[in-house]
Write a protein that holds these residues in place. Sequence first.
Motif, mmCIF file in Angstrom:
data_model
loop_
_atom_site.group_PDB
_atom_site.id
_atom_site.type_symbol
_atom_site.label_atom_id
_atom_site.label_comp_id
_atom_site.label_asym_id
_atom_site.label_seq_id
_atom_site.Cartn_x
_atom_site.Cartn_y
_atom_site.Cartn_z
ATOM 1 N N TYR A 33 0.839 -1.194 0.000
ATOM 2 C CA TYR A 33 0.000 0.000 0.000
ATOM 3 C C TYR A 33 0.881 1.255 0.000
ATOM 4 O O TYR A 33 2.010 1.235 0.488
ATOM 5 N N TYR A 35 0.300 5.217 1.465
ATOM 6 C CA TYR A 35 -0.519 6.158 2.217
ATOM 7 C C TYR A 35 0.152 7.530 2.181
ATOM 8 O O TYR A 35 1.372 7.638 2.116
ATOM 9 N N ILE A 45 -5.290 6.420 2.409
ATOM 10 C CA ILE A 45 -4.745 5.458 1.466
ATOM 11 C C ILE A 45 -4.760 6.041 0.058
ATOM 12 O O ILE A 45 -5.661 6.793 -0.318
ATOM 13 N N ILE A 55 -5.317 -2.999 -6.848
ATOM 14 C CA ILE A 55 -6.653 -3.320 -6.342
ATOM 15 C C ILE A 55 -7.337 -2.136 -5.681
ATOM 16 O O ILE A 55 -8.558 -2.114 -5.573
ATOM 17 N N ILE A 56 -6.592 -1.156 -5.208
ATOM 18 C CA ILE A 56 -7.186 0.063 -4.671
ATOM 19 C C ILE A 56 -6.521 1.233 -5.365
ATOM 20 O O ILE A 56 -5.295 1.333 -5.417
ATOM 21 N N GLU A 58 -7.358 5.134 -5.128
ATOM 22 C CA GLU A 58 -8.199 6.187 -4.585
ATOM 23 C C GLU A 58 -8.169 7.410 -5.497
ATOM 24 O O GLU A 58 -7.443 7.455 -6.486
ATOM 25 N N SER A 94 0.824 -6.151 3.890
ATOM 26 C CA SER A 94 0.096 -7.119 4.710
ATOM 27 C C SER A 94 0.173 -8.476 4.041
ATOM 28 O O SER A 94 0.384 -8.572 2.822
ATOM 29 N N THR A 96 -2.065 -10.896 3.352
ATOM 30 C CA THR A 96 -2.992 -11.051 2.239
ATOM 31 C C THR A 96 -3.834 -9.792 2.184
ATOM 32 O O THR A 96 -3.354 -8.737 1.837
ATOM 33 N N GLY A 97 -5.062 -9.880 2.546
ATOM 34 C CA GLY A 97 -5.923 -8.717 2.459
ATOM 35 C C GLY A 97 -6.656 -8.466 3.756
ATOM 36 O O GLY A 97 -6.058 -8.172 4.771
ATOM 37 N N ALA A 98 -7.966 -8.628 3.699
ATOM 38 C CA ALA A 98 -8.814 -8.208 4.805
ATOM 39 C C ALA A 98 -8.477 -8.944 6.104
ATOM 40 O O ALA A 98 -8.233 -10.144 6.115
ATOM 41 N N GLU A 100 -5.879 -8.602 7.952
ATOM 42 C CA GLU A 100 -4.456 -8.762 8.232
ATOM 43 C C GLU A 100 -3.848 -7.428 8.652
ATOM 44 O O GLU A 100 -4.158 -6.389 8.070
ATOM 45 N N GLN A 102 -1.504 -4.398 8.764
ATOM 46 C CA GLN A 102 -0.637 -3.725 7.806
ATOM 47 C C GLN A 102 0.598 -3.217 8.551
ATOM 48 O O GLN A 102 0.483 -2.545 9.577
ATOM 49 N N TYR B 35 -3.236 1.802 16.033
ATOM 50 C CA TYR B 35 -1.821 2.026 15.763
ATOM 51 C C TYR B 35 -1.311 3.126 16.683
ATOM 52 O O TYR B 35 -2.047 4.012 17.100
ATOM 53 N N ASN B 96 -9.756 -4.475 2.529
ATOM 54 C CA ASN B 96 -8.581 -4.072 3.297
ATOM 55 C C ASN B 96 -8.190 -2.619 3.051
ATOM 56 O O ASN B 96 -7.033 -2.244 3.228
#
Lengths: 113, 110
Positions: A33, A35, A45, A55-56, A58, A94, A96-98, A100, A102, B35, B96
């Motif tokens: 990712y 940010y 993000i 995949i993302i 923004e 991370s 994998t994905g959801a 997990e 980061q 965090y 995610n």
Amino acid sequence: DTAVSQTPKYLVTQMGNDKSIKCEQNLGHDTMYWYKQDSKKFLKIMFSYNNKELIINETVPNRFSPKSPDKAHLNLHINSLELGDSAVYFCASSLTGAGETQYFGPGTRLLVL
Amino acid sequence: ELKVEQNPLFLSMQEGKNYTIYCNYSTTSDRLYWYRQDPGKSLESLFVLLSNGAVKQEGRLMASLDTKARLSTLHITAAVHDLSATYFCAVDGYGNKLVFGAGTILRVKS
């Protein structure tokens, strides 16, 4: 051993220049990712890649272009830098994905003059 | 659109006291993260909360998640100076994609 590393740590440049930030993770993670943290510490993000696939994406000016040559690397190229691009850019990864955690890199502090 | 609100945004507390930071979010999610960020440093993962009623504790910090109320709390017990930092909650909206709160700046005074 640094888990998520970024280079450079600091970047000072003039408006209109093009610059790149590199990120590498040695955790064996599939997802990475970018940010942006602004001067008020707000984190947002920008992009996410899973195994080299975007995949993302923004709402980010198209002057920002991420590239993932392999799943351990995610770079960010910024064209025609503007004053408002000054911020700290964090890379994260991370497993994998959801669901997990980061893990964040040390950040790249970009100052556009 | 998922929105995440933290309060307070700034917290000054005496050593030895207890306090709670609140994190509210606007749409359904059962994945929430806390965090810590020290000045000029990166973000360090504290807790991952993955279900309604989840409670996790580490040292003087305890986090909980109520997905029905869309609320997470970070409770600080008997604060010490080393806990001074900025604390962020982040909610996974979908895929995610984490949406972060504005952060709570915690200053513990001796």
